[in-house]
Design a protein around this motif. Structure first.
Motif, PDB file in Angstrom:
ATOM      1  N   ALA A   8       0.847  -1.201   0.000  1.00 22.53           N
ATOM      2  CA  ALA A   8       0.000   0.000   0.000  1.00 22.53           C
ATOM      3  C   ALA A   8       0.879   1.246   0.000  1.00 22.53           C
ATOM      4  O   ALA A   8       0.620   2.198  -0.743  1.00 22.53           O
ATOM      5  CB  ALA A   8      -0.922   0.005   1.214  1.00 22.53           C
ATOM      6  N   VAL A   9       1.943   1.236   0.806  1.00 28.02           N
ATOM      7  CA  VAL A   9       2.824   2.405   0.887  1.00 28.02           C
ATOM      8  C   VAL A   9       3.546   2.625  -0.443  1.00 28.02           C
ATOM      9  O   VAL A   9       3.617   3.751  -0.944  1.00 28.02           O
ATOM     10  CB  VAL A   9       3.837   2.251   2.051  1.00 28.02           C
ATOM     11  CG1 VAL A   9       4.900   3.351   1.994  1.00 28.02           C
ATOM     12  CG2 VAL A   9       3.121   2.290   3.394  1.00 28.02           C
ATOM     13  N   ILE A  10       4.048   1.538  -1.028  1.00 28.34           N
ATOM     14  CA  ILE A  10       4.754   1.676  -2.313  1.00 28.34           C
ATOM     15  C   ILE A  10       3.804   2.256  -3.375  1.00 28.34           C
ATOM     16  O   ILE A  10       4.158   3.186  -4.107  1.00 28.34           O
ATOM     17  CB  ILE A  10       5.335   0.312  -2.758  1.00 28.34           C
ATOM     18  CG1 ILE A  10       6.475  -0.072  -1.809  1.00 28.34           C
ATOM     19  CG2 ILE A  10       5.837   0.376  -4.201  1.00 28.34           C
ATOM     20  CD1 ILE A  10       6.952  -1.501  -1.945  1.00 28.34           C
ATOM     21  N   THR A  11       2.573   1.743  -3.403  1.00 24.97           N
ATOM     22  CA  THR A  11       1.581   2.277  -4.352  1.00 24.97           C
ATOM     23  C   THR A  11       1.319   3.753  -4.069  1.00 24.97           C
ATOM     24  O   THR A  11       1.225   4.563  -5.000  1.00 24.97           O
ATOM     25  CB  THR A  11       0.261   1.483  -4.235  1.00 24.97           C
ATOM     26  OG1 THR A  11       0.554   0.098  -4.299  1.00 24.97           O
ATOM     27  CG2 THR A  11      -0.704   1.853  -5.344  1.00 24.97           C
ATOM     28  N   GLY A  12       1.220   4.104  -2.790  1.00 27.78           N
ATOM     29  CA  GLY A  12       0.974   5.496  -2.408  1.00 27.78           C
ATOM     30  C   GLY A  12       2.116   6.404  -2.811  1.00 27.78           C
ATOM     31  O   GLY A  12       1.893   7.510  -3.336  1.00 27.78           O
ATOM     32  N   ILE A  13       3.360   5.948  -2.583  1.00 27.65           N
ATOM     33  CA  ILE A  13       4.536   6.762  -2.942  1.00 27.65           C
ATOM     34  C   ILE A  13       4.542   7.027  -4.447  1.00 27.65           C
ATOM     35  O   ILE A  13       4.690   8.174  -4.892  1.00 27.65           O
ATOM     36  CB  ILE A  13       5.858   6.049  -2.531  1.00 27.65           C
ATOM     37  CG1 ILE A  13       5.982   6.009  -0.999  1.00 27.65           C
ATOM     38  CG2 ILE A  13       7.073   6.750  -3.145  1.00 27.65           C
ATOM     39  CD1 ILE A  13       7.176   5.213  -0.488  1.00 27.65           C
TER      40      ILE A  13
END
Lengths: 171, 187
Positions: free
Chosen positions: A81-86
């Motif tokens: 989720a964080v990688i997608t958000g970044i």
């Protein structure tokens, strides 16, 4: 510094002054929306709730597994989720993507305070006890675990007590 | 398709979908992803009691309350339409550990043997539900965000305070789950 400002402004606390003090106000939109535009957020919430349930991150069992380092599942969910958000935010910044209303997207910066440490630890305790963070509590109630309404009311009470004693806590 | 949806979703499907909530909310209305602030808005709307922390124009943040209402409805829809009634599959080590505390029912995501209205009036249930809930509400506000606001939104925007908060969430949970909760479960 911030603390002093709050106390001085107590009598004349305008909405703008409260808003400028912290990042709890997530509505960056400057134009007013008609009431029916809230349907967008309702649908987004429904999608989010379905994902939370289907991937079992609202499960007390999954939370216990995570904190015992017995499964990669939760780390995989949060990490991806964080990688997608970044990536998404980088795309929004690079290509200067606007909102549907044509507004510029500006992201607030988070200010460091000791609260992130003390509050973070306290929330961690609560997360392991209830198996829920604030979002999942609502999804858990939706799954039919009605006793979590009590957990939600208690969380609201916790927020209220924080607001009451906030100025006395180390920030 | 429906059969596929009824399986528990793997992390590499749901994780990116959760991450997409960040740009989705920004693009549809310039909203910053965050859930725990909704609890503050509920306080501001229902019981501000002239506390400065709750004296602001909460109506501007109604969208956040609508979002969490949606999460509740989403939880209901997923359970009614998309659940396959299979028990939750977890690490066998945890199954063994929990059976020692009499927890054997894996049919619901929220353990029915721990979280119910009878348990609420026992010391164990009170700690898990009421004390736990209080710590979630108090801690997230003190930290200025929760798993969504800090761990997903904040980290996505490369904010150092959010990284510190996330590490502290994990340390707190680690201590509670490994060193304190085993004692509470024996109560």
């Amino acid at each position: 510094m911030t603390k002093k400002t709050t106390i001085q402004n107590k009598e004349i606390n305008t909405d703008f002054e409260v808003r400028s003090l912290d990042a709890d106000f997530n509505n960056q939109q400057t134009t007013k929306e008609p009431w029916w535009s809230h349907i967008k957020y309702l649908v987004t919430g429904i999608l989010f709730g379905i994902i939370l349930v289907k991937t079992e991150v609202i499960s007390w069992f999954r939370i216990q597994e995570m904190f015992r380092l017995q499964s990669f599942h939760m780390y995989g969910v949060i990490g991806s989720a964080v990688i997608t958000g970044i990536i998404s935010i980088q795309i929004i910044k690079r290509f200067n993507i606007k909102t549907l209303n044509g507004e510029k997207i500006e992201l607030p910066r988070k200010q460091f305070s000791k609260g992130q440490i003390y509050g973070g630890l306290l929330f961690g305790f609560g997360w392991a006890l209830t198996g829920a963070c604030p979002g999942p509590i609502f999804a858990q109630i939706g799954t039919g675990a009605l006793v979590m309404i009590i957990a939600l009311l208690s969380a609201i009470a916790g927020t209220w007590v924080y607001g009451l004693i906030q100025e006395k806590l180390p920030q | 398709m429906i059969e596929f949806l009824k399986q528990p979703w793997a992390w590499y499907i749901s994780g990116p979908l959760i991450g997409l909530m960040v740009p989705l909310l920004l693009i549809i209305g310039n909203k910053v992803f965050g859930i725990s602030s909704s609890l503050r808005h509920i306080c501001a709307a229902c019981l501000p009691a002239k506390i400065p922390f709750f004296s602001y124009e909460w109506k501007k943040e109604i969208w956040n309350i609508v979002l969490v209402a949606g999460i509740l409805i989403g939880g209901f829809i997923a359970t009614q339409l998309l659940l396959n009634n299979q028990p939750v599959q977890i690490n066998p080590k945890l199954v063994t550990e929990l059976s020692g505390y009499g927890i054997t029912d894996y049919h619901s995501l929220v353990p029915a043997q721990l979280f119910n209205f009878q348990q609420l009036f026992t010391l164990k249930g009170f700690i898990l539900i009421v004390v736990g809930g209080f710590l979630v509400g108090f801690g997230t506000r003190y930290a200025g965000g929760c798993t969504s606001g800090h761990s997903i939104m904040g980290l996505s925007n490369l904010q150092l305070p959010s990284l510190i908060a996330t590490i502290c969430f994990m340390i707190g949970g680690f201590i509670m789950a490994n060193f304190v909760l085993p004692f509470i479960l024996t109560l």
